[in-house]
Design an enzyme around this catalytic site. Structure first.
Site, PDB file in Angstrom:
ATOM      1  N   HIS A   1       0.815  -1.216   0.000  1.00 54.06           N
ATOM      2  CA  HIS A   1       0.000   0.000   0.000  1.00 54.06           C
ATOM      3  C   HIS A   1       0.847   1.263   0.000  1.00 54.06           C
ATOM      4  CE1 HIS A   1      -3.930  -1.921   0.512  1.00 54.06           C
ATOM      5  NE2 HIS A   1      -3.238  -2.851   1.129  1.00 54.06           N
TER       6      HIS A   1
ATOM      7  N   ASP B   1      -5.926   5.989   0.698  1.00 55.11           N
ATOM      8  CA  ASP B   1      -5.813   4.570   0.339  1.00 55.11           C
ATOM      9  C   ASP B   1      -7.176   3.899   0.488  1.00 55.11           C
ATOM     10  OD1 ASP B   1      -3.648   2.183   0.078  1.00 55.11           O
ATOM     11  OD2 ASP B   1      -5.362   1.541   1.267  1.00 55.11           O
TER      12      ASP B   1
ATOM     13  N   HIS C   1       3.819 -14.053  -6.272  1.00 55.02           N
ATOM     14  CA  HIS C   1       2.567 -14.246  -5.517  1.00 55.02           C
ATOM     15  C   HIS C   1       1.455 -13.373  -6.109  1.00 55.02           C
ATOM     16  CE1 HIS C   1       3.720 -10.373  -3.999  1.00 55.02           C
ATOM     17  NE2 HIS C   1       2.876 -10.361  -3.009  1.00 55.02           N
TER      18      HIS C   1
ATOM     19  N   ASN D   1       1.747  -4.613  -7.096  1.00 55.78           N
ATOM     20  CA  ASN D   1       2.958  -3.848  -7.440  1.00 55.78           C
ATOM     21  C   ASN D   1       3.933  -4.733  -8.206  1.00 55.78           C
ATOM     22  OD1 ASN D   1       2.514  -1.218  -5.976  1.00 55.78           O
ATOM     23  ND2 ASN D   1       2.267  -2.661  -4.291  1.00 55.78           N
TER      24      ASN D   1
ATOM     25  N   GLY E   1      -5.384 -13.156  -0.359  1.00 55.15           N
ATOM     26  CA  GLY E   1      -5.888 -11.816  -0.677  1.00 55.15           C
ATOM     27  C   GLY E   1      -6.396 -11.689  -2.104  1.00 55.15           C
ATOM     28  N   ASP E   2      -6.008 -10.592  -2.759  1.00 54.37           N
ATOM     29  CA  ASP E   2      -6.454 -10.277  -4.123  1.00 54.37           C
ATOM     30  C   ASP E   2      -5.705 -11.078  -5.201  1.00 54.37           C
ATOM     31  OD1 ASP E   2      -3.997  -9.148  -3.572  1.00 54.37           O
ATOM     32  OD2 ASP E   2      -4.424  -7.213  -4.469  1.00 54.37           O
TER      33      ASP E   2
HETATM   34 BR1  BUP Z   1       9.969  -8.708  -0.519  1.00 51.59          BR
HETATM   35  C1  BUP Z   1      10.444  -7.212  -1.523  1.00 51.59           C
HETATM   36  N1  BUP Z   1      12.127  -5.781  -2.393  1.00 51.59           N
HETATM   37  O1  BUP Z   1      12.737  -7.558  -1.172  1.00 51.59           O
HETATM   38  P1  BUP Z   1       3.332  -6.227  -3.753  1.00 51.59           P
HETATM   39  C2  BUP Z   1       9.498  -6.431  -2.095  1.00 51.59           C
HETATM   40  N2  BUP Z   1       9.856  -5.313  -2.801  1.00 51.59           N
HETATM   41  O2  BUP Z   1      11.545  -4.013  -3.625  1.00 51.59           O
HETATM   42  P2  BUP Z   1       2.977  -7.329  -1.034  1.00 51.59           P
HETATM   43  C3  BUP Z   1      11.190  -4.997  -2.967  1.00 51.59           C
HETATM   44  O3  BUP Z   1       7.735  -4.339  -2.437  1.00 51.59           O
HETATM   45  P3  BUP Z   1       0.252  -6.616  -0.924  1.00 51.59           P
HETATM   46  C4  BUP Z   1      11.833  -6.889  -1.667  1.00 51.59           C
HETATM   47  O4  BUP Z   1       9.028  -4.517  -5.720  1.00 51.59           O
HETATM   48  C5  BUP Z   1       6.878  -4.258  -4.620  1.00 51.59           C
HETATM   49  O5  BUP Z   1       6.982  -2.939  -5.077  1.00 51.59           O
HETATM   50  C6  BUP Z   1       8.252  -4.932  -4.637  1.00 51.59           C
HETATM   51  O6  BUP Z   1       4.307  -5.118  -3.165  1.00 51.59           O
HETATM   52  C7  BUP Z   1       8.829  -4.421  -3.353  1.00 51.59           C
HETATM   53  O7  BUP Z   1       3.196  -7.332  -2.652  1.00 51.59           O
HETATM   54  C8  BUP Z   1       6.519  -4.218  -3.142  1.00 51.59           C
HETATM   55  O8  BUP Z   1       3.950  -6.898  -4.913  1.00 51.59           O
HETATM   56  C9  BUP Z   1       5.615  -5.371  -2.735  1.00 51.59           C
HETATM   57  O9  BUP Z   1       2.043  -5.563  -4.021  1.00 51.59           O
HETATM   58  O10 BUP Z   1       1.817  -6.371  -0.747  1.00 51.59           O
HETATM   59  O11 BUP Z   1       4.165  -6.816  -0.347  1.00 51.59           O
HETATM   60  O12 BUP Z   1       2.571  -8.712  -0.696  1.00 51.59           O
HETATM   61  O13 BUP Z   1      -0.056  -7.878  -0.173  1.00 51.59           O
HETATM   62  O14 BUP Z   1      -0.396  -5.419  -0.319  1.00 51.59           O
HETATM   63  O15 BUP Z   1       0.027  -6.747  -2.391  1.00 51.59           O
END
Ligand code: BUP
Length: 461
Positions: free
Chosen positions: A18, A116, A357, A361, A380-381
């Site tokens: 987020h 958010d 996963h 992002n 989750g989503d």
């Molecule tokens: Br782990 C990791 N480095 O080592 P998501 C993650 N990231 O830059 P999440 C790093 O964190 P939700 C690491 O590039 C992305 O921008 C990655 O967001 C960065 O998954 C972010 O992909 C992770 O949306 O959050 O963390 O599970 O569950 O809210 O989707």
């Protein structure tokens, strides 16, 4: 006379998934759209990753005005959830009435607020008297937004029905969009769960906002965006404005040790594996994944997490994956437990596939880099997002993998990774998505979107 600069206040929520899009949006508004930005952070965060990244963000953008939002004490034992991130959403929400006086005290009048989605139910009403435009930033796919907007109606029907197997036939949003029960975030199957009550309330309050900003790609979700804006998901939804894919900022790069290992690898030869910042696989699944990587015959860069919250993560890599694996893997790959520069890794020419996963992002970053994905949603989503990847031709998805399913064995994992790394069709399609995504990224909310977003910002002056 030059027009006054709009002053936008951003209110992110808890968890890297987020926070990250809010950093990127703040950077965009500051550097490309000539806005003053106030960034609201809470005095405490759940993870170290969040507090570290907030500190680097604020030092990279000294022109951004930080506001510290002090939360009232919240007794989490009364809430129907033990998830630390959901409890933090609740803690922030319960202090919502304190935000109006805080914003009103800003020496520079605030001209718009971006909230958010997890905080919509509390902060949209709490800021009504400020008479500001209030936008929601939706931090997942447009398909997930459809579910979020429609879910309150589905829950109401289910609540009044006698059937105890709720959502047995999935959620039928319209003729072309049915969300099967197995794709629903697990907590939604219990209408009294804290996450569910928040999800319903947030879905309802979307309708009271001035618009919904979303970091998605037209190339992947054109139809869904069209349906959302044509009232085919729910009636009365405010405009949904695609502003994505939001591009990572330089300050996010951090240390690049894994990158130097990648420099020695051949083009498209390495598969990158990460399940995001808050998903830990069970140890037996980690071991099978390790086995699968060895069997795939491809080189790998694997980021592991052992605990949901990084502060609790204590065991070393060797203890998690096993000493034997480390020994066998030494010529094939790298296993790390530290925070990595994911965008740097995905942009590296050596990386040819991403086992993900499906956090949104991660998906948009892979799209920006043209890296095909093997979708392995964990909660989750993520199943909804996996469908977007699969139907967009950006990757493979084995629907039976993941929550509610059995342990996935190494053999099967190895075969799928091999398929991912050797499928030329996926690579060509991913390269096309990248080209389109970069075009948009260059103009920032580019093409038709640029006009939409610019017009909105003009209205904030
Ligand atoms: Br782990 C990791 N480095 O080592 P998501 C993650 N990231 O830059 P999440 C790093 O964190 P939700 C690491 O590039 C992305 O921008 C990655 O967001 C960065 O998954 C972010 O992909 C992770 O949306 O959050 O963390 O599970 O569950 O809210 O989707």
């Amino acid at each position: 006379d030059p027009k006054p600069q709009p002053h936008v206040a951003l209110l992110p929520s808890s968890g890297m998934g987020h926070l990250t899009p809010f950093f990127r949006l703040a950077a965009l508004l500051t550097t490309k759209y000539n806005c003053r930005v106030t960034f609201i952070t809470t005095s405490q965060t759940v993870s170290l990753a969040e507090s570290n990244s907030i500190a680097s963000f604020l030092s990279a953008f000294p022109e951004i005005i930080p506001i510290n939002f002090n939360l009232l004490p919240f007794d989490s034992t009364t809430a129907n959830s033990t998830d630390p991130f959901f409890l933090q959403f609740e803690a922030i929400s319960r202090s919502a009435h304190l935000i109006a006086p805080l914003l009103a005290s800003s020496s520079l009048p605030v001209s718009a607020l971006i909230i958010d989605v997890t905080l919509a139910a509390s902060f949209v009403p709490a800021t009504a008297d400020l008479h500001l435009p209030r936008y929601i930033l939706f931090t997942s796919s447009a398909k997930m937004l459809s579910l979020c907007a429609y879910f309150p109606a589905a829950a109401a029907v289910s609540e009044s029905s006698e059937d105890s197997d709720i959502f047995r036939d999935g959620i039928c949003i319209n003729d072309s969009l049915v969300i099967p029960k197995s794709w629903l975030p697990l907590p939604l199957l219990d209408l009294t769960n804290l996450f569910t009550t928040q999800f319903i309330a947030n879905g309802e309050k979307l309708l009271h906002s001035d618009g919904i900003l979303i970091s998605t790609l037209d190339d992947l979700e054109r139809d869904t965006l069209g349906e959302l804006n044509a009232g085919k998901i729910v009636n009365g939804l405010p405009p949904v404005i695609p502003i994505g894919p939001l591009t990572p900022c330089d300050f996010e790069r951090g240390n690049g040790t894994q990158l130097s290992w990648l420099d020695d690898q051949a083009e498209n030869s390495v598969v990158y594996i990460s399940f995001g910042s808050r998903t830990s696989l069970p140890r037996n699944q980690i071991r099978e994944l390790g086995d699968g990587l060895l069997k795939s015959g491809h080189k790998f860069l694997w980021v592991i997490k052992d605990m949901k919250v990084d502060k609790d993560d204590e065991d070393g890599v060797e203890e998690i994956v096993g000493y034997e694996f480390i020994e066998k893997a030494k010529d094939y790959g790298l296993v790390v437990k530290t925070w990595v520069d994911q965008f740097g890794i995905l942009s590296h020419p050596a990386v040819g596939g991403f086992v993900t996963h499906c956090g949104w992002n991660s998906v948009t970053e892979a799209a920006l880099c043209g890296v095909p994905m093997l979708a392995w949603p964990q909660g989750g989503d993520q199943r909804v997002n996996a469908k977007v990847i699969e139907s967009g031709g950006m990757g493979l998805w084995v629907e039976s993998w993941g929550w509610g399913g059995e342990l996935v064995k190494g053999n099967e994992i190895g075969m799928k990774i091999k398929e991912l790394m050797e499928d030329e069709g996926l690579r060509v399609r991913a390269a096309h998505v990248k080209k389109e995504a970069r075009k948009v990224g260059k103009h920032v909310g580019g093409g038709a979107h640029k006009l939409g977003f610019l017009e909105i910002i003009e209205g904030w002056k």
